[in-house]
Design a protein around this motif. Sequence first.
Motif, PDB file in Angstrom:
ATOM      1  N   ILE A   1      10.580   2.128   3.641  1.00  0.00           N
ATOM      2  CA  ILE A   1      10.555   0.695   3.934  1.00  0.00           C
ATOM      3  C   ILE A   1       9.509  -0.003   3.080  1.00  0.00           C
ATOM      4  O   ILE A   1       9.773  -1.044   2.453  1.00  0.00           O
ATOM      5  CB  ILE A   1      10.281   0.450   5.435  1.00  0.00           C
ATOM      6  N   ASP A   2       8.314   0.596   3.012  1.00  0.00           N
ATOM      7  CA  ASP A   2       7.251   0.014   2.187  1.00  0.00           C
ATOM      8  C   ASP A   2       7.631   0.032   0.711  1.00  0.00           C
ATOM      9  O   ASP A   2       7.316  -0.901  -0.039  1.00  0.00           O
ATOM     10  CB  ASP A   2       5.943   0.781   2.392  1.00  0.00           C
ATOM     11  N   PHE A   3       8.298   1.110   0.289  1.00  0.00           N
ATOM     12  CA  PHE A   3       8.719   1.203  -1.110  1.00  0.00           C
ATOM     13  C   PHE A   3       9.649   0.056  -1.478  1.00  0.00           C
ATOM     14  O   PHE A   3       9.468  -0.625  -2.491  1.00  0.00           O
ATOM     15  CB  PHE A   3       9.415   2.535  -1.374  1.00  0.00           C
ATOM     16  N   PHE A   4      10.677  -0.165  -0.653  1.00  0.00           N
ATOM     17  CA  PHE A   4      11.657  -1.203  -0.975  1.00  0.00           C
ATOM     18  C   PHE A   4      11.051  -2.602  -0.898  1.00  0.00           C
ATOM     19  O   PHE A   4      11.403  -3.484  -1.686  1.00  0.00           O
ATOM     20  CB  PHE A   4      12.878  -1.089  -0.054  1.00  0.00           C
ATOM     21  N   GLU A   5      10.141  -2.823   0.036  1.00  0.00           N
ATOM     22  CA  GLU A   5       9.453  -4.112   0.110  1.00  0.00           C
ATOM     23  C   GLU A   5       8.640  -4.356  -1.161  1.00  0.00           C
ATOM     24  O   GLU A   5       8.651  -5.445  -1.735  1.00  0.00           O
ATOM     25  CB  GLU A   5       8.527  -4.153   1.333  1.00  0.00           C
ATOM     26  N   SER A   6       7.927  -3.314  -1.600  1.00  0.00           N
ATOM     27  CA  SER A   6       7.122  -3.427  -2.807  1.00  0.00           C
ATOM     28  C   SER A   6       8.002  -3.629  -4.031  1.00  0.00           C
ATOM     29  O   SER A   6       7.667  -4.416  -4.931  1.00  0.00           O
ATOM     30  CB  SER A   6       6.267  -2.156  -2.981  1.00  0.00           C
ATOM     31  N   LEU A   7       9.135  -2.940  -4.070  1.00  0.00           N
ATOM     32  CA  LEU A   7      10.051  -3.080  -5.205  1.00  0.00           C
ATOM     33  C   LEU A   7      10.633  -4.485  -5.275  1.00  0.00           C
ATOM     34  O   LEU A   7      10.754  -5.061  -6.366  1.00  0.00           O
ATOM     35  CB  LEU A   7      11.176  -2.045  -5.084  1.00  0.00           C
ATOM     36  N   TYR A   8      10.970  -5.048  -4.126  1.00  0.00           N
ATOM     37  CA  TYR A   8      11.514  -6.403  -4.121  1.00  0.00           C
ATOM     38  C   TYR A   8      10.467  -7.407  -4.612  1.00  0.00           C
ATOM     39  O   TYR A   8      10.774  -8.304  -5.411  1.00  0.00           O
ATOM     40  CB  TYR A   8      12.005  -6.789  -2.729  1.00  0.00           C
ATOM     41  N   LYS A   9       9.233  -7.268  -4.167  1.00  0.00           N
ATOM     42  CA  LYS A   9       8.167  -8.153  -4.646  1.00  0.00           C
ATOM     43  C   LYS A   9       7.989  -8.013  -6.157  1.00  0.00           C
ATOM     44  O   LYS A   9       7.716  -8.990  -6.858  1.00  0.00           O
ATOM     45  CB  LYS A   9       6.857  -7.854  -3.924  1.00  0.00           C
ATOM     46  N   TYR A  10       8.150  -6.789  -6.641  1.00  0.00           N
ATOM     47  CA  TYR A  10       7.985  -6.550  -8.081  1.00  0.00           C
ATOM     48  C   TYR A  10       9.069  -7.269  -8.885  1.00  0.00           C
ATOM     49  O   TYR A  10       8.777  -7.892  -9.902  1.00  0.00           O
ATOM     50  CB  TYR A  10       8.021  -5.053  -8.359  1.00  0.00           C
ATOM     51  N   VAL A  11      10.319  -7.201  -8.431  1.00  0.00           N
ATOM     52  CA  VAL A  11      11.382  -7.859  -9.202  1.00  0.00           C
ATOM     53  C   VAL A  11      11.280  -9.381  -9.094  1.00  0.00           C
ATOM     54  O   VAL A  11      11.654 -10.092 -10.033  1.00  0.00           O
ATOM     55  CB  VAL A  11      12.796  -7.369  -8.792  1.00  0.00           C
ATOM     56  N   VAL A  12      10.771  -9.877  -7.974  1.00  0.00           N
ATOM     57  CA  VAL A  12      10.506 -11.318  -7.876  1.00  0.00           C
ATOM     58  C   VAL A  12       9.434 -11.708  -8.883  1.00  0.00           C
ATOM     59  O   VAL A  12       9.535 -12.728  -9.571  1.00  0.00           O
ATOM     60  CB  VAL A  12      10.083 -11.704  -6.440  1.00  0.00           C
ATOM     61  N   TYR A  13       8.414 -10.868  -9.002  1.00  0.00           N
ATOM     62  CA  TYR A  13       7.358 -11.100  -9.993  1.00  0.00           C
ATOM     63  C   TYR A  13       7.943 -11.133 -11.413  1.00  0.00           C
ATOM     64  O   TYR A  13       7.515 -11.917 -12.266  1.00  0.00           O
ATOM     65  CB  TYR A  13       6.309 -10.003  -9.870  1.00  0.00           C
ATOM     66  N   LEU A  14       8.952 -10.308 -11.669  1.00  0.00           N
ATOM     67  CA  LEU A  14       9.573 -10.256 -12.996  1.00  0.00           C
ATOM     68  C   LEU A  14      10.513 -11.430 -13.257  1.00  0.00           C
ATOM     69  O   LEU A  14      10.930 -11.656 -14.382  1.00  0.00           O
ATOM     70  CB  LEU A  14      10.354  -8.949 -13.168  1.00  0.00           C
TER      71      LEU A  14
END
Length: 240
Positions: free
Chosen positions: A116-129
């Motif tokens: 769950i934490d991984f996917f949340e972090s990944l989503y924030k990362y792609v928003v950052y991109l």
Amino acid sequence: MDCEVFIHVGIPKTGSTFLQKKVFKNINHLDYYKSHPYLAERVDSIPNMSFSDDIDDLSNEITEYISKNSIKKLLISNESLFGHPLHNFLNHELIIRNLKVIFPNAKILVVIRNQIDFFESLYKYVVYLGYPLNKSQFFRIEDGQFQKWGYNKGVNISIFSLDYYKLMEVYEKYYSKDVISLLPYEKLRELPNEFKHSLEEWICEEINDWPITSKVNIGLNEVQFLVLKVLNPFFKSSIS
């Protein structure tokens, strides 16, 4: 190949940058692969190889370089060697197969994280991109159900992709269980001394200089995250 090889393959979003910049390159009696630009360029090309690429040529180049430079203990760390998370880890097995050809006797380390934490972090990362769509579109949620990853649906991911049991089965297909180590990212954050000890056991070396903080990449705060979500649809980026 008369060289001990240790390969840290990620996964992404599990403190890899911290380990690479603050820990791995400072360990005595180890050659960190980034200290050898020729070697690093070739190792870093492995995640981008296709089935049609000649892995034997690359293997010969790497083996020759290691022998020529008398490298006895080599540490490699690249989270892309686990597979591309935004392509549903589609190249996961191909990378492992290629690693086995080049480094048949390597010891493998995988740092895993609560999904769950991984996917949340990944989503924030792609928003950052610059990802311009909402979370439902990124995770392909339709009518309250998670859909499979779609290769023609732009940047998206399946929540079923991070099945550690299935992903680790592939490692065991090519390497024996006794050379594969798992460490939880949560231990790095919450029990850094225990994580350090486990890392020392993996590489059979003491780590004398352990940084006070495990923070290298600074993530988005909530305000920045919300602003980018609003603005991203109006600006063109590589990920959109």
